[in-house]
Design a protein around this motif. Structure first.
Motif, short mmCIF file in Angstrom:
data_model
loop_
_atom_site.label_atom_id
_atom_site.label_comp_id
_atom_site.label_asym_id
_atom_site.label_seq_id
_atom_site.Cartn_x
_atom_site.Cartn_y
_atom_site.Cartn_z
N TYR A 1 8.27 -0.39 5.98
CA TYR A 1 7.69 0.87 5.53
C TYR A 1 8.75 1.94 5.37
O TYR A 1 9.85 1.88 5.95
CB TYR A 1 6.60 1.35 6.50
N VAL A 2 8.38 2.94 4.57
CA VAL A 2 9.17 4.16 4.44
C VAL A 2 8.20 5.33 4.41
O VAL A 2 7.16 5.28 3.75
CB VAL A 2 10.05 4.12 3.17
N ILE A 3 8.53 6.36 5.18
CA ILE A 3 7.71 7.57 5.25
C ILE A 3 8.63 8.75 5.00
O ILE A 3 9.66 8.90 5.66
CB ILE A 3 7.03 7.71 6.63
N GLU A 4 8.25 9.63 4.05
CA GLU A 4 9.16 10.71 3.66
C GLU A 4 8.41 12.01 3.42
O GLU A 4 7.31 12.03 2.86
CB GLU A 4 9.89 10.32 2.35
N ASN A 5 9.05 13.08 3.86
CA ASN A 5 8.74 14.44 3.40
C ASN A 5 7.31 14.88 3.65
O ASN A 5 6.74 15.61 2.84
CB ASN A 5 9.06 14.58 1.90
N ILE A 6 6.71 14.45 4.73
CA ILE A 6 5.37 14.95 5.07
C ILE A 6 5.55 16.22 5.90
O ILE A 6 6.11 16.16 7.00
CB ILE A 6 4.57 13.90 5.86
N PRO A 7 5.15 17.36 5.39
CA PRO A 7 5.38 18.62 6.12
C PRO A 7 4.78 18.59 7.52
O PRO A 7 3.61 18.29 7.71
CB PRO A 7 4.68 19.66 5.24
N GLY A 8 5.61 18.85 8.51
CA GLY A 8 5.15 18.93 9.89
C GLY A 8 4.96 17.60 10.57
O GLY A 8 4.56 17.55 11.73
N LEU A 9 5.21 16.49 9.85
CA LEU A 9 4.99 15.17 10.44
C LEU A 9 6.15 14.27 10.04
O LEU A 9 6.22 13.78 8.91
CB LEU A 9 3.66 14.58 9.95
N ASP A 10 7.06 14.06 10.97
CA ASP A 10 8.21 13.19 10.72
C ASP A 10 8.09 11.92 11.55
O ASP A 10 7.57 11.93 12.68
CB ASP A 10 9.51 13.90 11.09
N PHE A 11 8.62 10.84 10.99
CA PHE A 11 8.81 9.60 11.75
C PHE A 11 10.30 9.37 11.85
O PHE A 11 11.00 9.37 10.84
CB PHE A 11 8.13 8.42 11.05
N VAL A 12 10.80 9.22 13.06
CA VAL A 12 12.23 9.07 13.30
C VAL A 12 12.49 7.72 13.96
O VAL A 12 12.13 7.52 15.12
CB VAL A 12 12.75 10.21 14.19
N PRO A 13 13.03 6.75 13.21
CA PRO A 13 13.49 6.82 11.84
C PRO A 13 12.33 6.77 10.84
O PRO A 13 11.22 6.38 11.20
CB PRO A 13 14.36 5.56 11.71
N THR B 1 0.85 -1.18 0.00
CA THR B 1 0.00 0.00 0.00
C THR B 1 0.89 1.24 0.00
O THR B 1 1.99 1.22 0.57
CB THR B 1 -0.93 0.05 1.24
N ALA B 2 0.41 2.28 -0.65
CA ALA B 2 1.20 3.52 -0.71
C ALA B 2 0.26 4.71 -0.89
O ALA B 2 -0.78 4.61 -1.55
CB ALA B 2 2.20 3.45 -1.87
N ARG B 3 0.64 5.82 -0.31
CA ARG B 3 -0.08 7.08 -0.48
C ARG B 3 0.95 8.18 -0.73
O ARG B 3 2.05 8.15 -0.16
CB ARG B 3 -0.92 7.42 0.77
N ARG B 4 0.56 9.14 -1.56
CA ARG B 4 1.48 10.23 -1.90
C ARG B 4 0.68 11.50 -2.14
O ARG B 4 -0.33 11.48 -2.86
CB ARG B 4 2.27 9.89 -3.16
N ILE B 5 1.10 12.57 -1.51
CA ILE B 5 0.48 13.88 -1.73
C ILE B 5 1.23 14.57 -2.86
O ILE B 5 2.46 14.62 -2.87
CB ILE B 5 0.52 14.73 -0.44
N GLU B 6 0.47 15.07 -3.82
CA GLU B 6 1.09 15.69 -4.98
C GLU B 6 1.90 16.93 -4.58
O GLU B 6 1.80 17.45 -3.48
CB GLU B 6 0.02 16.07 -6.00
N ASN B 7 2.73 17.37 -5.52
CA ASN B 7 3.61 18.53 -5.31
C ASN B 7 4.60 18.29 -4.18
O ASN B 7 4.88 19.19 -3.37
CB ASN B 7 2.79 19.80 -5.03
N ASP B 8 5.08 17.03 -4.10
CA ASP B 8 6.08 16.65 -3.11
C ASP B 8 5.61 16.93 -1.69
O ASP B 8 6.37 17.37 -0.82
CB ASP B 8 7.40 17.39 -3.38
N GLY B 9 4.35 16.63 -1.44
CA GLY B 9 3.79 16.89 -0.11
C GLY B 9 3.96 15.74 0.85
O GLY B 9 3.34 15.74 1.92
N GLY B 10 4.75 14.74 0.49
CA GLY B 10 5.02 13.62 1.39
C GLY B 10 4.42 12.33 0.86
O GLY B 10 3.52 12.33 0.03
#
Length: 624
Positions: free
Chosen positions: A330-342, A287-296
């Motif tokens: 999983y991998v989570i990237e570049n969601i503005p204001g919402l980071d997962f570390v790692p 499963t994958a989700r992506r916000i357009e315009n590099d929104g994460g």
């Protein structure tokens, strides 16, 4: 219509007729086989749990097009909807509270044995789950814990969606729906592959329009898939199925969010003359989700294997045991204001379970079981349950149960970091404890007469270590998760099935939920206890199904939901209706309407979702 008539005229052979819409008799329904309570086939009349079965006929007659819409048919579930993109499904409360970033996350959902809840936050992306309603055999809905057999997250309920064998969906089937808020197209073809093998292929397109002019909040989705069933020998059966889908949702002034996924599942089942069965299953799910315009974006790959063995020991013991393992990457990237570390991890869960149903006397059965589960973030977890059922005569079942269940920590509990600009406003809590439930249940299932049955289940749930939002020690920011709420809830789920006449069936339902939560002594009551759930106290439903002659059927669904406490949402009454006309053995035309009493009504808080509007559509179905 023209396409359907063309289908009918070109058929050179007598094909499978359209679904028979007559309801199942009360006596037959009580003998319906279910599998969710014991992970083996058992009669509904003997199942010691609060289980409601949405039958294939229920689904077809409801006229609904989506999975959440179908789940509204279960009186022991609470489904709340906003615009096209907001859906909350819960059982026995704790539906979450979006304002406190708490979501409905204590319900396990399975589609043909494949878990569809997200291990990232324990909830379900309902816009990523779809089915062709005509291919669903039944949906078993358990309100109450099922962790002993199904594992963590089966805290307040289990939804088990079981699709039809490919052999039951042969020929060419098409459906087209056009309405004021949606359109839907489906096409399926099923055939024989030689020997005892059958298959079906399907494709479906569904679109919801924006909830109001200018809001730009519509969504759209396309899905295709297959199922293959092969009864290789009288004792061996193989099932393989897969799906692929993509879709998107508009978000008003924000960029659209796209999603896609695919899955493949295989299951082999072997039976013996003694009645023992061995079952092995494996699946892969992406499963994958992506916000357009590099929104994460995020992507999740799940690999799961499991096996189970059920057999009888002597004359008194029915035993089922097994185990499994699951890896979620999983991998989570570049969601503005919402980071997962790692931002990337491998999550693991392994389990062993066993359950024994013991015939203490001819009318008294005890069931004892336990599961040991090892997961990422947590040490070994013990999930036991004890059930006792008494069946003094074939029409009466009285049962009781004591069970333990947990919601295990997820990356959202352990790894999340939220920011506004350069300011960290919330951090996850390393060492977050599992949310715990000890449930006490007492229920009965009665066949009152050849024309009526009744099910009543009461519960007393004791919760501990529920997630809270708390300030930083000695300060305020960053906020952090805590396990600062505890308390209890009690209430009941009740429903009946009444055959008023051979052509008219009524299905009333009622649920009562009383919740008493408070902060633990060492917690800081920053937000109210309603952060764990914003649930109604009362829910009532009444479904009427009438057959007007052999060709016309009429269905009504009336539902009442009392007010949500915090944030406040007023109580409401709403009505759905469907008129179906089977104008040919292989074709049906229907008109369906939902939320007919108001042009718009609010089911979720205004801060969370837009009002839900009245919808009406025309559907044409044909089978060749």
């Amino acid at each position: 219509m023209a396409a359907c008539l063309a289908f009918l005229s070109m058929s050179p052979v007598q094909a499978q007729s359209i679904e028979e819409l007559r309801d199942m008799p009360i006596s037959a329904l009580s003998k319906l086989d279910v599998t969710s309570v014991t992970r083996s086939t058992a009669s509904l009349a003997d199942a010691p749990a609060s289980i409601y079965v949405i039958t294939h006929d229920d689904i077809v007659r409801s006229g609904t097009l989506t999975l959440p819409g179908i789940l509204r048919l279960a009186p022991n579930l609470h489904v709340m909807r906003g615009g096209p993109n907001d859906t909350v499904v819960a059982a026995r409360g704790l539906s979450g509270n979006e304002g406190a970033q708490n979501f409905s996350n204590k319900l396990l959902v399975l589609i043909d044995g494949r878990s569809v809840y997200s291990p990232l936050y324990s909830g379900v992306y309902w816009d990523m789950q779809d089915i062709l309603p005509e291919d669903v055999e039944r949906i078993e809905v358990i309100s109450g814990p099922g962790a002993t057999l199904w594992g963590s997250n089966a805290v307040n309920g289990v939804i088990n969606i079981i699709t039809r064998d490919a052999g039951a969906s042969q020929g060419l089937y098409g459906t087209g729906v056009v309405g004021n808020r949606t359109y839907d197209l489906g096409l399926r073809y099923g055939g024989h592959a030689g020997g005892n093998a059958s298959y079906r292929l399907f494709v479906k397109r569904h679109e919801n329009f924006e909830s109001a002019s200018g809001l730009d909040d519509g969504n759209r989705r396309t899905q295709g898939g297959f199922r293959f069933d092969w009864n290789a020998t009288p004792a061996d059966a193989l099932m393989v199925q897969g799906d692929g889908y993509y879709g998107s949702r508009s978000q008003g002034n924000a960029a659209d969010e796209n999603f896609h996924g695919y899955d493949l599942l295989a299951r082999w089942r072997h039976g013996t003359a003694s009645g023992a069965t061995l079952q092995l299953q494996a699946y892969y799910d992406h499963t994958a989700r992506r916000i357009e315009n590099d929104g994460g974006r995020f992507a999740l790959d799940t690999f799961d294997v499991e096996g189970q063995h059920s057999f009888t020991l002597g004359e008194a013991h029915n035993i089922v045991w097994g185990g499994g393992a699951r890896i979620s990457r999983y991998v989570i990237e570049n969601i503005p204001g919402l980071d997962f570390v790692p931002g990337r991890r491998d999550l693991f869960v392994g389990n062993l379970f066993a359950q024994d149903s013991i015939a203490i006397t001819p009318s008294l059965t005890g069931t004892i079981g336990a599961k040991l589960e090892q997961r990422s973030y947590k040490d070994l977890t013990f999930l036991p349950s004890v059930r006792l059922s008494w069946k003094p005569d074939p029409t009466t079942l009285i049962w009781g149960a004591v069970s333990r269940a947990v919601r295990s920590p997820t990356p959202f509990d352990e790894d999340v970091v939220e920011t506004i600009g350069q300011t960290v406003i919330l951090t996850a809590l390393s060492g977050f404890r599992s949310e715990k439930l000890t449930a006490y249940e007492l229920g009965t299932r009665l066949v009152v007469s050849p024309r009526a049955s009744l099910s009543v289940s009461t519960f007393y749930n004791v919760y501990d270590d529920l997630r809270s939002v708390e300030p930083a020690p000695g300060g305020f920011l960053p906020l952090r998760w805590g396990n600062g709420i505890e308390g209890h809830s009690y209430g009941l789920d009740a429903w009946a099935d009444i055959r008023v006449a051979d052509w008219w069936r009524l299905k009333p339902g009622y649920s009562l939920l009383i919740q008493k939560f408070h902060f633990k002594p060492d917690a800081v009551p920053l937000l109210g206890v309603s952060q764990v759930g914003n649930d109604p106290k009362h829910r009532a439903t009444l479904r009427s199904s009438m057959d007007i002659g052999p060709e016309v059927n009429v269905d009504f669904d009336l539902r009442y939901v009392s007010a949500l406490p915090d944030p406040h949402v007023p109580a409401y009454v709403e009505l759905g209706a469907r008129l179906g006309w089977q104008f040919d053995d292989r074709a049906e035309l229907s008109v369906s309407g939902f939320n007919l009493l108001h042009s718009r009504h609010q089911e979720l808080p205004v801060s969370q979702a837009t009002p839900l509007g009245r919808s009406v559509f025309v559907a044409l179905k044909c089978t060749i």
